[in-house]
Write an enzyme that holds these catalytic residues in place. Structure first.
Site, PDB file in Angstrom:
ATOM      1  N   ASP A  97      -6.766   3.372   2.535  1.00 28.46           N
ATOM      2  CA  ASP A  97      -5.553   2.611   2.237  1.00 28.46           C
ATOM      3  C   ASP A  97      -4.628   3.350   1.264  1.00 28.46           C
ATOM      4  OD1 ASP A  97      -3.844   0.476   2.454  1.00 28.46           O
ATOM      5  OD2 ASP A  97      -5.087  -0.936   1.338  1.00 28.46           O
ATOM      6  N   GLU A 144       1.207   5.765  -1.019  1.00 25.34           N
ATOM      7  CA  GLU A 144       2.665   5.781  -1.090  1.00 25.34           C
ATOM      8  C   GLU A 144       3.220   5.826  -2.515  1.00 25.34           C
ATOM      9  OE1 GLU A 144       1.293   3.010   2.288  1.00 25.34           O
ATOM     10  OE2 GLU A 144       0.851   3.276   0.159  1.00 25.34           O
ATOM     11  N   ASP A 195       0.805  -3.629   6.469  1.00 25.52           N
ATOM     12  CA  ASP A 195       0.666  -5.062   6.214  1.00 25.52           C
ATOM     13  C   ASP A 195       1.842  -5.850   6.785  1.00 25.52           C
ATOM     14  OD1 ASP A 195      -1.524  -4.173   4.810  1.00 25.52           O
ATOM     15  OD2 ASP A 195      -0.552  -4.309   2.858  1.00 25.52           O
TER      16      ASP A 195
END
Length: 740
Positions: free
Chosen positions: A450, A453, A517
Site C-alpha cells: 500500500d 504517494e 480507494d
C-alpha cells in the site's frame, strides 16, 4: 519581474492557458533537409522539425508545434503544501520570474545514429543556447534529450517542449487516470498523489476538503501517473525523467510538455498499430510477471476480525459453493479505531493475541491450494506500544527527515507516522529483513503493497538525494523492495503483492496492481465507473494486470449522539454489479472497507453469497483464456482489460468510450455501472461481428450503438465471431452459469 504565477492546486486545474510562443526570424538551417538517425529520419521543415520512420515515411511520428515555437525554459520557484488525510496530496504555487523562448534552429549535425540540433532561446535581455539530441536506441525507440548551456542556464529549472497536435487527435495514457480516458483538452499533472475522496464529486469533495484537511482531490489525481501518451494518430512519446511534469493538451493544435528541471529526456516510439506501440513502450517499462496458478482458482476473500471470525466466514463462504483462491487478512497486525474508521497498527508484527493459531490457519488454507495475503506500507506507527520499528528506525537514521534531521512525520487520520527512507541502502536491508521474518516467515503468500504517494517534496533524504526526483521514484523502489523480498526468499513464482502507487517502470517490478480507494458509489468521479476507467487507462500505459476492491473502500458517515449514521455506503446492488465487473478482470478480491461494521459484505446475505458464487464461477471458468492473456502481458506488455482503441484504431467512435472494454481481443464486456439499470448501451466497433455470450445470437451491427439486456447475473458480454476461442469461451460461460 513576476511574469506568470500559476496556482496548480493539487494538479493544475487552475493552471494558466497554453503559452503561445512568439514567432522568430527564419532559421539558419535550410528547410527540406533530411537527416537519417538509425531507422528514423529527422527533417527540417518550414514549421521546425519532424520525425518519421523509414518503414512508413509518409507518417509523422513527432513534429514541433505548428508555428515553429517549440522550446522554452523558465526560472521559477515553487511553494508546496502537503495536505490530505492521509497526507500525500500537494498544493503547488509556482512563480515564474524569467522566461526564455522563441527558439532558433542554427545547426543540425549527424554522427553515427545520433543527430544534434542546436540553437538559442531568448530571454528579456539575453539568450541561452540549447541542444536537442536525437539518438536511435533501437528500430522502434528514438531517444531525445534537451540540454541548456551557458552562464544563465544554471538558473533555469523548467523546460517546456511544445509538439504538434490536431483538433481531432485523441490522446490516451498518462498512467492510470481515473476519470477520463481521452485526455485531449485536459491538463494532466504527472505527480504521484493520493487520489482523494470524491475527486470533484459535487458536495462530497467540498465537504471532505472542509472537514478532512483538503482530502477531496481532483479528477486528475492518481497514485499511478506516467509521463507518457499514445494518440489516435499512432504517435507515442514519453519522458524518462522522474521530476514533476505536466502534459497540457488543452490547445487544439499543440501538446505542451513541461518538466520541473533544467533538462528533459524521453523517447519517441514507432509502431504500425497501437499494439505495436504498447509492445515497444513496455520494452522500456518492463513487463509484468505471470500470475501464480493459485490466483486463477477463485476469489481472494478480504476478511478482518481475528481467527475465529475469519474461520467462521471462510466456512460460510465455502458452504455456499464460492470458489476461494485465498484470503487477504490485512489486519494481521491488529486494528484500532480512528476518525476515518477501522485502521491497522503499522508496526509490521503479527498480533498473535488477535490471531491465535495463525500458523495453523495458514496451513489449513494451504491444504486447499490457497494462500494467505497480508498488508504492509512504507510507514511506521508512533503509537505507544506499537512503535518499536519507528523508534529503531529513528535511532538508526532510517526515516525520511526534516532539514534539521528530525523524523518527518506524516499525518494519517488522527495519528502520525514515520516514513522509511528508501534512498538509504541500509534502510532497505533493514526493512527487507523485517518483511522476510515477520511476513514471509509467518507464512504470508503475498501482501497489499500500500501507499507510496506521500514523500514530502522538502524532505531530507540519504546522501542528499533530491526529493523532487525521489517523489515519483519512490513507488518503484517501494515495489522493488517487495519484489526482492519474494525473490530472495525463493518464493517469487508463487507469491503475489499488489500495489496502489506506481510510475513508469513499475510494471516490470510489481506483480499486480489495484486501483486504490474508490467511494462506495456509482459515480464517475470516485465510484465504480472510475475503477473501469483506471484499469483501461492503466492498461494502455503499461500496467497490464489491474483490479479494484469489489464494492469500493471508502464510506462516509456521521457520528451523532454516539451513533454512526451512514451517508455513503454500499448497497447490495452496487456490490453485486461490482462483482460482475471484476469477474472479467485480472483478479477477484473482496474488501471490507473502512467501516466494516456499517458496510454490506460479499457474504452478508444468502443473496450476496449466491451472486459471489456465480461471479467467482465465471472468473474461474475463464481461467484458460485469462492465462493466455497473462502470457501476452508477460511476453508483449498487452493488458488483460483493453480499451477498444487498441484493436480498432481506425474507428474514431471508440476514442471517447469509457464504460465498455475488451478482455483480450475476443470478449467484449459492457458492465452495468448505473443504479437500477437492467440494460446498457453498447457500441459494436467496425471490423468485427459479435454473438451474445449468453444466448449465442447475433448482437448488434458493426459501427452502431445498441441497447442490450443486462439483468443481474448476466451482464452484457459478447464473443467475437470467428475467434479461435469463440467456441471455448461460450462453453466456459455456459458451464459457469449452468446452475442459474
Amino acid at each position: 519581474m513576476d511574469i506568470k504565477r500559476r496556482d496548480l492546486f493539487t494538479g493544475g486545474l487552475a493552471g494558466a492557458a497554453l503559452v503561445a510562443l512568439p514567432q522568430r526570424a527564419a532559421a539558419a538551417v535550410d528547410t527540406g533537409m533530411n537527416y537519417p538517425v538509425g531507422d528514423f529520419v529527422l527533417s527540417r521543415t518550414e514549421k521546425g522539425l519532424s520525425v518519421t520512420h523509414k518503414q512508413t515515411p509518409d507518417r509523422v511520428l513527432w513534429a514541433t508545434q505548428s508555428r515553429g515555437n517549440f522550446l522554452a525554459a523558465e526560472e521559477a520557484s515553487a511553494a508546496v503544501t502537503e495536505v490530505g488525510s492521509p497526507e500525500g496530496t500537494f498544493k503547488i504555487n509556482d512563480t515564474v520570474t524569467t522566461r526564455y523562448e522563441s527558439p532558433t534552429i542554427d545547426d543540425i549535425q549527424v554522427a553515427g545514429s545520433a543527430a544534434t540540433v542546436s540553437g538559442t532561446i531568448s530571454g528579456p535581455a539575453d539568450s541561452v543556447a540549447y541542444t536537442l539530441v536525437f539518438s536511435a536506441v533501437s528500430p522502434t525507440h528514438l531517444q531525445f534529450a534537451i540540454k541548456l548551456t551557458g552562464d544563465k542556464s544554471s538558473s533555469l529549472n523548467r523546460v517546456v517542449l511544445a509538439i504538434d497536435s490536431s483538433k481531432d487527435e485523441a490522446i490516451f495514457g498518462c498512467g492510470s487516470q481515473l476519470t477520463y480516458f481521452n485526455q485531449k483538452g485536459k491538463l494532466v499533472p504527472i505527480l504521484v498523489q493520493e487520489h482523494g475522496i470524491g475527486r470533484g464529486k459535487p458536495i462530497v469533495t467540498e465537504l471532505v476538503n472542509l472537514l478532512d484537511y483538503d482530502s477531496g482531490g481532483t479528477p486528475f489525481h492518481t497514485g499511478k501517473p506516467v509521463p507518457y501518451i499514445m494518440t489516435s494518430r499512432l504517435r507515442c512519446i514519453f519522458l524518462e525523467d522522474y521530476e514533476y511534469s505536466e502534459f497540457d493538451m488543452r490547445k487544439a493544435d499543440a501538446i505542451q510538455i513541461k518538466i520541473w528541471s533544467g533538462k528533459m529526456s524521453g523517447r519517441i516510439l514507432y509502431g504500425k498499430t497501437p499494439v505495436d506501440l504498447l509492445e515497444a513502450y513496455t520494452e522500456y517499462t518492463g513487463r509484468m510477471r505471470k500470475l501464480p496458478e493459485w490466483v486463477h482458482s477463485g476469489i481472494i476473500l478480504g476478511i478482518m476480525g481475528g481467527t475465529d471470525k475469519v474461520r467462521e466466514r471462510i466456512q460460510r463462504t465455502k458452504d455456499a459453493g464460492v470458489p476461494v483462491a485465498g484470503l487477504w487478512l490485512q489486519d494481521w497486525v491488529g486494528t484500532h479505531p480512528t476518525s476515518a474508521g477501522t485502521q491497522l497498527f503499522w508496526n509490521w508484527f503479527l498480533d498473535e493475541a488477535y490471531y491465535p493459531g495463525w500458523r495453523q490457519l495458514v496451513d489449513d488454507i494451504a491444504k486447499d491450494g490457497g494462500k494467505i495475503l497480508t498488508y504492509i506500507n512504507p510507514f511506521l506507527a508512533t503509537i505507544e506500544g506499537h512503535d518499536q520499528l519507528f523508534q529503531e528506525g529513528k535511532a538508526k537514521g532510517y526515516l525520511v527527515q526534516h532539514a534539521d534531521g528530525s523524523p518527518y512525520l506524516i499525518k494519517n487520520a488522527n495519528f502520525m507516522v514515520g516514513m522509511i527512507d528508501l534512498s538509504n541502502p541500509a534502510t532497505r536491508s533493514w526493512i527487507k529483513n523485517v518483511m522476510k521474518t515477520n511476513m514471509v516467515g509467518t507464512g504470508a503468500g503475498g501482501w497489499m503493497n500500500d501507499f507510496g504517494e506521500a514523500l514530502p517534496l522538502d524532505a531530507k533524504l540519504y546522501g542528499g538525494a533530491d526529493p523532487w526526483v525521489w517523489h515519483n521514484k519512490f513507488p518503484e523502489e517501494w515495489q522493488r523492495l517487495s519484489r526482492e523480498v519474494i525473490d530472495e526468499t525463493g518464493h517469487g513464482d508463487e507469491m503475489v503483492f499488489f500495489s496502489r502507487s506506481g510510475y513508469t517502470r513499475s510494471p516490470g517490478i510489481s506483480t499486480l496492481f489495484w486501483l486504490g480507494d474508490q467511494l462506495m458509489t456509482w459515480d464517475e468521479y470516485d465510484g465504480i465507473k472510475t475503477a473501469l476507467v483506471g484499469i483501461l487507462s492503466g492498461g494502455i500505459s503499461g500496467f497490464s494486470m489491474m483490479h479494484s476492491d469489489i464494492g469500493g473502500y471508502v464510506a462516509l458517515k456521521l457520528d451523532i449522539a454516539g451513533k454512526e449514521i451512514p451517508i455513503i455506503n454500499r448497497t447490495p446492488e452496487l456490490m453485486m454489479r461490482w462483482m460482475e465487473l471484476n469477474a472479467f478482470t485480472a483478479v477477484m478480491r473482496t474488501q471490507e472497507g473502512i467501516t466494516p461494521n456499517l458496510s454490506i459484505e460479499a457474504d452478508s446475505t444468502p443473496e450476496m453469497l449466491e451472486h459471489l458464487r456465480l461471479c467467482g464461477a465465471i472468473y474461474r471458468a475463464l481461467t484458460p483464456y485469462r492465462k493466455s492473456l497473462v502470457d501476452e502481458a508477460n511476453g508483449r506488455g498487452l493488458p488483460l482489460v483493453r480499451h477498444l482503441f487498441l484493436h480498432y484504431p481506425d474507428d474514431p467512435n471508440t476514442h471517447d468510450i469509457r464504460y465498455q472494454f475488451l478482455l483480450g481481443e475476443d470478449l467484449m464486456v459492457a458492465p452495468v455501472l448505473d443504479k437500477g439499470a437492467d440494460s446498457v448501451e453498447v457500441y459494436f466497433p467496425t471490423g468485427s461481428a459479435w454473438n451474445d455470450a449468453w444466448t449465442g445470437k447475433d448482437a448488434g451491427q458493426p459501427g452502431e450503438w445498441a441497447r442490450m439486456p443486462a439483468p443481474l447475473g448476466k451482464p452484457a458480454v459478447f464473443i467475437r465471431k470467428g475467434s479461435p476461442d469463440a467456441t471455448a469461451l461460450a462453453t466456459y460461460l455456459k458451464d459457469a452459469t449452468a446452475a442459474n
